[in-house]
Scaffold this motif. Structure first.
Motif, short mmCIF file in Angstrom:
data_model
loop_
_atom_site.label_atom_id
_atom_site.label_comp_id
_atom_site.label_asym_id
_atom_site.label_seq_id
_atom_site.Cartn_x
_atom_site.Cartn_y
_atom_site.Cartn_z
N ARG A 1 0.59 -1.00 -0.24
CA ARG A 1 0.00 -0.05 -0.15
C ARG A 1 0.84 1.34 0.12
N ASP B 1 1.63 2.96 -3.33
CA ASP B 1 0.59 3.67 -3.99
C ASP B 1 0.42 4.87 -3.24
N GLU B 2 0.54 4.96 -1.71
CA GLU B 2 0.51 6.11 -1.13
C GLU B 2 1.63 6.99 -1.54
N LYS C 1 4.36 3.60 -12.93
CA LYS C 1 4.13 2.35 -11.95
C LYS C 1 4.22 1.04 -13.23
N ASN D 1 8.41 6.23 3.64
CA ASN D 1 7.23 6.60 3.86
C ASN D 1 6.19 5.92 4.84
N ILE E 1 2.69 7.56 -4.61
CA ILE E 1 2.36 8.13 -5.80
C ILE E 1 1.25 9.05 -5.66
N ASP E 2 0.09 8.73 -4.70
CA ASP E 2 -0.89 9.53 -4.58
C ASP E 2 -0.49 10.75 -3.93
N VAL E 3 0.48 10.76 -2.87
CA VAL E 3 0.94 12.16 -2.43
C VAL E 3 1.68 12.95 -3.32
N ARG F 1 0.90 13.17 -6.63
CA ARG F 1 -0.06 13.47 -7.51
C ARG F 1 -0.69 14.67 -6.82
N GLU F 2 -1.22 14.53 -5.46
CA GLU F 2 -1.96 15.53 -4.51
C GLU F 2 -1.08 16.85 -4.47
#
Length: 471
Positions: free
Chosen positions: A113, A116-117, A133, A397, A119-121, A123-124
């Motif tokens: 997980r 992806d965390e 990926k 992370n 990658i999400d941060v 992007r945000e």
């Protein structure tokens, strides 16, 4: 340099190609003098920045300072191979002994997980770190490596990896992804992304700063002290910072702190990067999926196809400097550059005429049992995370979020994972430490030579090295 094609702007040194590409960030101001904070974090790499970021997001009124000797992202965070991978350092059995097998499986799923965390941060927060990926490929190029690869995949099945998390690939399927010369089998995992490490570090520092975190650069911490009169402290050359909690996030530079000389061994790893390769060369290489690439050798390599169509490849080079010394701004040795270039051409013969544009090195932290750890002592006010043994891009992370929960005294799934609170004995004093590391890697190199020549099983040299290292 021994016939290696080098570009005119090749530099045997400098922080890393990643910073040459992204540009060195402007230095932030140093600590202006003694200060008081709620949380002081020593080290401005991924661990320190993630910890500050998540703490400030969770509790905006916390006063948080990051203290960095050079600039945020100077160390391994800005020099690594760009593997945002779910691989976790250390023996799964050792971690399981702490809190049980299921706890280690939970830790592995948390790593899945965490990819992806990040990658999400990114992007945000608008961090353009060339994230893709494409997964991870491990290649076996001789029968001994194939045997180890199969055994490893079978073992992972017992530690939370399903068929979709890691699977074997035969020679044909391997060739459909990328053409590694001599590859006889491979394994693929989707839980990995390519990143540009320096861009992630620069963006993460800006994101933390935008939340109100104070980042002080050019500020050398010499000692970390436990609580006295209710507050811990970080002693710097520019004044002492006192705080309710002081977090050590220094990874391969930990030995520079008073009393920490034998805590974690600074292991050196080196990289080279080619010039952008032409389309015709890529036809012979493949690699259209932008997977990350590793092998099953004992002196293993790690590689990526960069966003601008170069190959960046790394390996151990000179693994350790006497007395836990570190490199000077990433300068690496000519023989290491030559060794990495030979490995590049061996894996991808089409690159024989490709020019090497940059070389650099950095240090990673290795605990005596080779297992990563995160810890916070509420009595002393001291905490730390690290010992990632080269698998830190994602693990940092997870460490940052775990330290957040520990500082805020939250009882969560993260704080119950088996790497929390792990402590191990120190490394041996010199010269035993230097002799031991030199012997270990000499044995690993001998094992690789033996296996490449005629080995069908793991060389006894490697088994001896594993025993000496304690891995």
């Amino acid at each position: 340099m021994n016939g290696i094609p080098l570009t005119g702007d090749f530099a045997n040194g400098g922080v890393s190609f990643w910073y040459r590409q992204a540009g060195l960030p402007a230095r932030r101001a140093p600590l202006p003098g003694p200060r008081v904070y709620d949380v002081a974090i020593v080290g401005g790499g991924y661990t320190g920045l993630w910890t500050a970021y998540y703490l400030k997001k969770a509790q905006p009124d916390l006063r948080i300072a990051v203290l960095e000797k050079e600039f945020a992202g100077f160390g391994a965070s800005g020099r690594n191979g760009g593997w945002l991978s779910a691989e976790f350092a250390g023996s799964r059995k050792r971690h399981a002994r702490a809190r049980g097998r299921q706890a280690m499986i939970d830790l592995q799923h948390a790593m899945f997980r965490a990819v992806d965390e990040v990658i999400d941060v990114a992007r945000e927060e608008g961090i353009d770190a060339d994230v893709h990926k494409g997964g991870l490929v491990h290649a076996a190029t001789n029968p001994a490596q194939r045997r180890r690869l199969r055994a490893e995949v079978a073992d992972l099945r017992t530690w939370g990896y399903g068929e979709d998390d890691m699977r074997l690939m035969d020679r044909d399927e391997m060739g459909e992804r990328l053409h590694v010369a001599g590859a006889i089998e491979g394994a693929y995992s989707p839980h990995c992304a390519r990143i540009q490490p320096a861009k992630l570090a620069i963006g993460l520092a800006r994101a933390a700063e935008a939340l109100g975190v104070d980042i002080f650069e050019s500020t050398t911490v010499t000692e970390i002290r436990p609580r006295e009169a209710g507050r811990a402290s970080a002693v710097t050359t520019r004044g002492t910072v006192t705080a309710e909690y002081v977090i050590r996030a220094t990874e391969g530079f930990t030995a520079s702190l008073t009393g920490q000389h034998r805590q974690w061994l600074p292991m050196n790893s080196s990289m080279i990067v080619t010039e952008p390769l032409p389309a015709e060369m890529w036809k012979h290489i493949g690699w259209s999926g932008n997977e990350l690439l590793g092998d099953q050798a004992h002196g293993y390599i790690y590689a990526q196809r960069t966003a601008d169509d170069r190959i960046a490849i790394g390996g151990r080079g000179v693994p350790y400097r006497y007395g836990s010394r570190t490199d000077v701004w990433g300068a690496t040795q000519a023989q290491t550059v030559a060794s990495l270039w030979r490995m590049l051409v061996k894996l991808f013969p089409a690159t024989a005429d490709a020019r090497v544009q940059h070389a650099w090195c950095g240090v990673l932290g290795v605990p005596r049992d080779w297992c990563s750890t995160v810890h916070l002592d509420h009595e002393t006010g001291l905490g730390w995370a690290g010992g990632y043994v080269g698998s830190g891009v994602t693990t940092t992370n997870l460490a940052g979020r775990t330290l957040r929960d520990l500082v805020l005294r939250r009882d969560t799934e993260l704080t119950s994972l088996p790497w929390v609170g792990r402590q191990v004995r120190q490394w041996e004093p010199e010269p035993l430490r230097w002799i031991g590391v030199q012997l270990i890697y000499a044995l690993y190199r001998a094992a690789d030579r033996s296996e490449n020549d005629h080995g069908t099983t793991t060389s006894p040299y490697a088994r001896i090295a594993d025993l000496i290292s304690g891995r």
